[in-house]
Design a protein around this motif. Structure first.
Motif: not given
Lengths: 473, 174
Positions: A284-292, A297-307, A343-350
């Motif tokens: 229920a706390l989600g693959t990601k919760d409220e942590q932003p 813009p350089d790598s054009q990747l998102f860096y995502v703190p996850t559960n 947990g994982n710290f994920v780089a994501w191509d949106a």
């Protein structure tokens, strides 16, 4: 509990727990005005950070576990007068939607779309809190935010899609009218609140510059939408463990276009009341919760703190009493079978909806991420490490153990010609509640205590600001 | 050296005066042995709600529901598994003394035990359907915990949902 304050027009805006919105003179701290936004006797609370845009301050409400009917409202920063209020569910006039002009996936939503998705007048206690983050696009003059879980957590008690809980809204900042909306988790059965931040970027897709909205939802899907039109471009899992749905239907000609394809095995609606549905990922706390998350813009990747956490979820019948908890499920959480890490710290191509790299972490990554021009990305861990990793590869470059677990957001700033990186440590939040509140029952803390019990061996309570100065280049 | 004969003497006395005390456990409501079942709801010889645990550890439906409801409504004060907390007593102990009517009355009407030594206040839950619609199940679960028939945590196995359960729940919950 409070998620922050806002500044504008020489005032600090604070939404108090008792749903009083106060404007304080930033210099003296004197109350300039204050206004009641909701009724705490019904379980409504103010926890989220207000947002200031032009001459208005925007606030939302918490209380999805008390049957509070969610809303977002705009108040004049001059005198605290309410300018508009848009509910998450109910009649069109109270939703601030135009049945012909407001769209969902490119089509008008039609009349009474919310009322038709509830049984009777259940929408009056339907939840859809707005306790997360709001974003603003000055060019389009649109505000973006997501709504939370429908009430109760027992899906059997509220037949229908429960619109518009779990929904991304794009609203005109001046009038509040919804331009478009998209419900990510119709008829939620797992408490996957849709309140996580909406990150606004401009990226090139198929040779064309697009104005995008990227959102990492609690439900485990990373969504990329055109923020002008609300067109759904990408909806993919950002943790392979996600199993409650096989995929989101992306076929525009399909009757289930845009809907998640729910698996019966993990459906608490399908399995029913008083039945313990096991092995649902994410928890229920989600693959990601409220942590932003952060975007470079350089790598054009998102860096995502996850559960990286799964759960057992047992719904049961509850009766509504104003002001009393209205939960209707018990939970327990644990790492996915076969996984050691939570947990994982994920780089994501949106643009593609693909994980580029993923760094495993023993516990959920509950801090906000920071991406920098220097090609270095920062995040904190629940054991208390501040980590610096390579933006392109995820390779760890540096780590430092702070005195407590990190759930704060890493920030950077320049002062007197020197660059600094700072982070608050002090374990807490849903993941850290067992440690922070001294809870020992595995079902306590809405099921989080069991999964994170080992956290106690790695860190301690505390509240410390740690500041790093970068060496001169 | 003289310990052995003393134990033997007590056992002999107990046997001669009250054989049931030795062979069957009793609690605040007497002998908890399940004698009768109505739609999955077990009662003891005096008609009090009670538990039924099979040899494989499988519990009756109401003991299981009692666990769920206890965890949802009572745990936040009385602690996990009925073991108590810093501000509410351990029910696994209290049930050794309290009878079913006493427990029912306390849940429905609340209780105040305020003195210089303690400050215990339990709210009256008589109008809370989330509690009162399941009061017998909660009683049954705690009775099983108090008598040592059910361990800590979620019972691993339980009897199936009785046919009348959902209808009864609907009627009570409104």
């Amino acid at each position: 509990m409070n998620r922050g304050v806002a500044y504008g027009d020489g005032k600090i805006f604070l939404h108090q727990a008792d749903t009083t919105l106060v404007a304080l003179d930033a210099k003296t701290g004197k109350v300039v005005w204050s206004v009641k936004t909701d009724d705490p006797a019904k379980g409504a609370t103010g926890t989220s950070a207000p947002m200031v845009v032009k001459d208005k301050v925007y606030v939302g409400v918490s209380g999805g576990e008390f049957g509070v009917r969610g809303w977002l409202a705009a108040y004049s920063i001059k005198d605290g007068k309410q300018v508009w209020r848009a509910y998450s569910e109910g009649p069109d006039a109270e939703l601030l939607v135009d049945p012909r002009k407001t769209t969902v996936l490119g089509k008008p939503i039609g009349a009474d779309s919310s009322l038709k998705s509830w049984q009777g007048d259940q929408w009056k206690i339907g939840g859809g809190g707005t306790w997360g983050w709001y974003s603003y696009d000055p060019q389009l003059n649109l505000i973006y935010y997501g709504t939370g879980n429908p009430s109760t957590w027992n899906p059997k008690q509220r037949p229908g899609d429960n619109k518009y809980s779990m929904t991304i809204f794009a609203r005109d900042a001046d009038t509040g009218e919804a331009k478009w909306l998209y419900q990510m988790t119709p008829h939620d059965q797992w408490d996957y609140d849709g309140v996580n931040e909406m990150i606004l970027t401009d990226q090139e897709i198929d040779g064309k510059m697009r104005h995008l909205l990227v959102h990492f939802d609690r439900n485990g899907f990373g969504y990329t939408l055109d923020r002008v039109t609300g067109e759904l471009l990408v909806a993919e899992k950002y943790d392979p463990a996600v199993n409650w749905a096989t995929k989101v239907d992306m076929d525009k000609s399909s009757p289930t276009y845009g809907r998640p394809m729910v698996q019966d095995k993990y459906s608490t609606e399908h399995n029913g009341e008083d039945e313990n549905t096991t092995g649902v990922c994410p928890a229920a706390l989600g693959t990601k919760d409220e942590q932003p998350a952060a975007y470079s813009p350089d790598s054009q990747l998102f860096y995502v703190p996850t559960n990286h956490v799964c759960m057992d979820y047992e719904p049961f019948r509850v009766s509504y009493t104003a002001g009393q908890p209205y939960v209707g499920a018990t939970l327990s959480m644990y790492p996915p079978p076969g996984s050691q890490n939570m947990g994982n710290f994920v780089a994501w191509d949106a643009k593609k909806g693909k994980i580029v790299w993923s760094d495993p972490e023993q516990f959920s990554v509950w801090s906000g991420a920071l991406a920098t021009k220097g090609g270095v990305v920062f995040y904190g861990t629940l054991e208390g490490y501040l980590k610096a990793v390579d933006a392109k590869t995820g390779k760890e470059l540096y780590k430092f153990k702070t005195p407590s677990g990190i759930i704060g957001n890493v920030v950077t700033y320049e002062h007197a010609g020197k660059q600094y990186v700072a982070v608050l440590s002090g374990v807490g939040g849903w993941a850290g509640i067992g440690l922070a509140a001294g809870l020992t029952d595995p079902h306590a803390g809405l099921g989080a205590v069991g999964g994170y019990a080992a956290l106690n061996d790695y860190t301690a309570l505390g509240g410390t600001l740690t500041v790093f100065q970068l060496p001169p280049s | 050296m003289h310990l052995v004969p003393r134990v033997a003497l007590i056992a002999a006395l107990a046997l001669s005066f009250s054989p049931t005390l030795v062979f069957a456990q009793t609690d605040g409501s007497g002998d908890p042995t399940a004698v009768k079942s109505e739609d999955g709801k077990w009662t003891d010889k005096d008609g009090n709600p009670t538990f039924k645990v099979e040899k494989d550890g499988s519990v009756d439906w109401y003991t299981y529901i009692g666990f769920t409801r206890y965890s949802a409504e009572c745990l936040r004060c009385h602690g996990p598994d009925g073991l108590g907390s810093t501000y509410a007593p351990a029910l696994v102990d209290a049930f050794k003394r309290l009878s079913y009517p006493e427990v029912y009355a306390t849940i429905a009407g609340g209780k105040k035990s305020v003195s210089s030594a303690q400050d215990l206040v339990m709210p009256a839950l008589g109008s809370d359907r989330n509690v009162m619609c399941f009061v017998d199940a909660i009683y049954t679960y705690l009775r099983a915990r108090s008598d040592g028939a059910v361990g800590r945590g979620r019972p691993a196995k339980h009897a199936p949902k009785p046919p009348g359960f959902e209808k009864a729940t609907d009627e009570c919950m409104g």
